[in-house]
Design a protein around this motif. Structure first.
Motif, short mmCIF file in Angstrom:
data_model
loop_
_atom_site.label_atom_id
_atom_site.label_comp_id
_atom_site.label_asym_id
_atom_site.label_seq_id
_atom_site.Cartn_x
_atom_site.Cartn_y
_atom_site.Cartn_z
N PRO A 65 -0.60 9.08 6.74
CA PRO A 65 -0.20 10.13 5.91
C PRO A 65 -1.30 10.30 4.61
O PRO A 65 -1.48 11.34 4.11
N ALA A 66 -1.71 9.20 4.32
CA ALA A 66 -2.46 9.17 3.15
C ALA A 66 -3.31 7.62 3.24
O ALA A 66 -2.84 6.85 3.86
N ALA A 67 -4.20 7.45 2.15
CA ALA A 67 -4.96 6.18 2.24
C ALA A 67 -3.87 5.10 1.77
O ALA A 67 -3.20 5.40 0.82
N GLY A 68 -4.14 4.06 2.01
CA GLY A 68 -3.23 3.11 1.83
C GLY A 68 -3.47 1.71 2.58
O GLY A 68 -4.27 1.51 3.46
N LYS A 69 -2.40 0.76 2.45
CA LYS A 69 -2.23 -0.39 3.13
C LYS A 69 -1.36 -0.63 4.15
O LYS A 69 0.04 -0.30 3.69
N VAL A 70 -1.32 -1.02 5.20
CA VAL A 70 -0.28 -1.22 6.03
C VAL A 70 0.52 -2.50 5.80
O VAL A 70 -0.09 -3.77 5.98
N ALA A 71 1.79 -2.23 5.52
CA ALA A 71 2.81 -3.32 5.07
C ALA A 71 3.27 -4.44 6.07
O ALA A 71 3.39 -5.30 6.37
N GLU A 72 3.93 -3.39 7.36
CA GLU A 72 4.46 -3.96 8.38
C GLU A 72 4.48 -2.88 9.55
O GLU A 72 4.52 -1.80 9.14
N VAL A 73 4.37 -3.57 11.00
CA VAL A 73 4.60 -2.70 12.11
C VAL A 73 5.69 -2.98 12.56
O VAL A 73 6.05 -4.47 12.77
N LEU A 74 6.76 -1.91 12.81
CA LEU A 74 8.14 -2.48 13.45
C LEU A 74 8.20 -2.52 14.74
O LEU A 74 9.32 -2.68 15.21
N TYR A 75 7.21 -1.93 15.50
CA TYR A 75 7.33 -1.81 16.99
C TYR A 75 6.21 -2.30 17.80
O TYR A 75 4.96 -2.33 17.23
N ALA A 76 6.44 -2.85 18.94
CA ALA A 76 5.28 -3.43 19.65
C ALA A 76 4.91 -2.31 20.91
O ALA A 76 5.91 -1.55 21.16
N VAL A 77 3.78 -2.74 21.43
CA VAL A 77 3.60 -1.87 22.70
C VAL A 77 4.57 -2.13 23.66
O VAL A 77 4.86 -3.37 23.97
#
Length: 668
Positions: A640-652
């Motif tokens: 939604p905006a520029a930034g840094k991914v802190a955490e991915v909560l789901y896997a493939v």
């Protein structure tokens, strides 16, 4: 003719086939999944067999279970409907091996037309005009990239075994090709079990015109004229009409004869549709669908023929009911597909219970003159049913017939204004906007109509707000024991005062805009008024004769409408518009601030099929982060905006619910 057939499908097409079976005295057998145990199509058939779990892969795509059900019930033939196994040559072959008639074309015809690339080669050999493109067997990505570069952009990637708009991507420039190809192949493999693609030059402002063909086992073949299916979203049709506007008699005949020639080239039998793409009067072969089409009702409406009956008779070995010179066009028909989807959110499918469902007065398909009734409803759901994430989210097909296109347009507009749905989001209002738009009204049609007129079609709606508020207040006071104007004061005592006036402040929230407002009902003796938006106007109201009906006078405006109350949310249908107000005895919903907080949530229930970033990744606004699949369509979740991914909560492979948080971002 058959005595019993099994319908290997669900929803409105299964109900549609069952209706013809009932009229012809044929016993119909439904199959159903766990999710469809109480579905309308199960009730519409004479018998029913459970075939597996809720997903299509666990049920409607299980060839062995359907063959087993046909044998168990003694069905002589299987009608595949459309979608699912309708164009699956393995299924047709399995029916043949089991001694069961497949109500469709021969296996060889399905095989010939089931691959878009093979079909293009056949048409090329038959000198049918083709759009420039690559239809080869070599699927090496670098080769496909070179072919696309040679053809020239924009190009269209299409799943070779595809249909229904799935596995299609428009690529505008060479730099976007690799990502689009990977996405297209994933969706093709998921939807059709085959990731092969073909490439075509993408024509700007083309029309999509298709021809209905029929052939029997005795060498007979005819065309039942044409349909325009140009109005599309996500490469899927939204509105269809017959005959296609603006075609000369000569061009109509030329396209019809070309379609019949295509059918004869593969020794076709049964119902088929030859699809053409048109620019001006030039037409090019796109594909042939070896089944009945979703939009077949418009052809039935203008020809007066029951195409399912034709299918059954041809499959039983009978000759075609009519010859070409006996087929005539009568009037004009338009079909609108009413979907549970949210046009404002990219047409994402919407799920949930149909708490209230009211369609315009019309007929469900039978035969004869009812095929030309002004309004026809084909639906596979009823009020109280649930739109699940497992299948196509269609609620109904609304079909109208008129003496000419203008009359059909007017009837469609009126019919859409009468539709009422409470529960999931729908595209009803969006359909109204299209049919009343200048390009559609003037038949300025092409497959990019929605995109070209996006601003007008998605502009904020002007709705009868004051009138809807008056009806909502009337419904609330009825529910709370208020007195309608002209009724006896002894009917309800909650608002009664001895020798005094009465004021009742009613606080509302507009659920569409999430804005709060208040209306004050004032009764001073015989005088009643409603104060709202800074003005006080005379107000009187009464309940109507039918369920949910109310009439009100607010100032000099007289309005009638229907109010469906769901808890403390009042859904108001009046003057062709739908509004919803929440009575503020409930906590107001919190505003959606997820993007500002760096939270990204699932727009719908589905499965994660690709995670494109890792924690710590720095991304720009709009960068693709996660790809979800739902209802066989891919949906890319972007930053939604520029930034840094802190955490991915789901896997493939993970299943997620609607609104589930997928990632956490630290937004710049």
């Amino acid at each position: 003719m058959f005595n019993k057939i099994l319908i290997a499908n669900r929803g409105e097409i299964a109900c549609r086939v069952a209706a013809t079976c009932k009229r012809l005295g044929i016993v119909s057998v439904a199959v159903y999944s766990d999710a469809d145990a109480n579905a309308k199509h199960v009730a519409a058939c004479d018998e029913a067999v459970h075939i597996g779990g809720s997903t299509a892969a666990e049920s409607y795509l299980r060839i062995e279970r359907i063959i087993e059900a046909a044998k168990k019930t003694g069905a002589q033939a299987v009608h595949p409907g459309y979608g699912f196994l309708s164009e699956n040559e393995d299924f047709a072959h399995a029916c043949e091996a089991a001694g069961i008639v497949f109500i469709g074309p021969p296996v060889s015809a399905i095989a010939a037309m089931g691959s878009k690339a093979a079909a293009k080669a056949l048409m090329h050999a038959a000198a049918v005009p083709l759009v420039p493109g690559y239809h080869g067997d070599d699927q090496e990505p670098q080769l496909l990239q070179r072919e696309a570069d040679t053809i020239g952009y924009p190009v269209l990637l299409k799943a070779s075994a595809g249909g229904g708009g799935k596995g299609m991507r428009v690529v505008e420039k060479s730099a976007d090709f690799a990502a689009a190809l990977a996405s297209c192949k994933r969706e093709a493999a998921s939807s059709f079990g085959n990731d092969r693609v073909l490439i075509e030059k993408y024509l700007t402002r083309p029309r999509h015109v298709e021809v209905q063909v029929f052939a029997d086992q005795h060498g007979g073949a005819v065309y039942l004229f044409d349909r325009d299916c140009s109005v599309q979203r996500r490469h899927q049709k939204v509105l269809e009409e017959a005959p296609a506007p603006g075609l000369s008699a000569e061009l109509r005949r030329e396209m019809g004869e070309a379609a019949v020639a295509a059918a004869r080239a593969v020794e076709y039998v049964g119902a088929g549709t030859v699809e053409f793409i048109m620019t001006g009067d030039a037409f090019y072969f796109m594909e042939m669908n070896t089944r009945l089409q979703v939009e077949h009702p418009v052809t039935e409406m203008v020809t007066g023929q029951d195409l399912v009956e034709w299918q059954l008779r041809v499959a039983a070995g009978e000759p075609l009911p009519l010859k070409q010179d006996q087929l005539k066009l009568d009037g004009h028909a338009i079909e609108a597909r009413i979907y549970a989807e949210n046009p404002a959110r990219g047409f994402l499918p919407s799920t949930g219970a149909l708490k209230h469902l009211r369609m315009p007065e019309g007929v469900e398909f039978t035969i004869g003159e009812t095929t030309r009734a002004p309004v026809r409803i084909d639906s596979g759901v009823r009020e109280g049913d649930t739109i699940t994430p497992f299948y196509d989210p269609m609620i109904a097909k609304l079909i109208v017939h008129g003496a000419d296109r203008d009359e059909a347009l007017a009837r469609m507009n009126r019919a859409l204004r009468a539709c009422e749905v409470v529960g999931p989001h729908t595209n009803v209002e969006f359909l109204q906007r299209i049919v009343t738009s200048e390009p559609f009204a003037t038949a300025d049609l092409d497959t990019g109509l929605i995109e070209r007129h996006h601003d007008a079609l998605f502009a904020p709606a002007q709705k009868p707000f004051k009138e809807a508020v008056a009806l909502a207040c009337a419904a609330l006071m009825t529910r709370e024991g208020g007195v309608a104007h002209g009724a006896s004061p002894w009917d309800a005592l909650s608002h009664w005062r001895l020798n005094g006036s009465y004021r009742q402040k009613i606080e509302w929230r507009d659920t569409e805009t999430d804005s709060a407002f208040a209306a004050t009902y004032v009764r001073d003796g015989a005088l009643r008024s409603l104060e709202y938006a800074g003005a006080s106007e005379p107000f009187k109201w009464q309940a109507g004769e039918g369920a949910h009906e109310f009439r009100a006078t607010i100032g000099d405006s007289r309005v009638k409408g229907r109010v469906f109350i769901d808890g403390d949310v009042f859904h108001v249908f009046c003057q062709g518009a739908a509004l919803a107000f929440e009575w503020k005895n409930l906590l107001a919903h919190a505003a959606d601030t997820e993007h500002g907080e760096g939270r990204l949530t699932a727009p719908m229930p589905g499965k994660v099929i690709a995670v494109l970033v890792e924690p710590g990744a720095v991304v720009e606004k709009g960068a693709p982060l996660i790809v979800m699949e739902a209802m066989k369509m891919e949906h890319t979740i972007g930053a939604p905006a520029a930034g840094k991914v802190a955490e991915v909560l789901y896997a493939v492979g993970d299943q997620v619910t609607d609104g589930a948080q997928l990632l956490v971002m630290e937004v710049e």
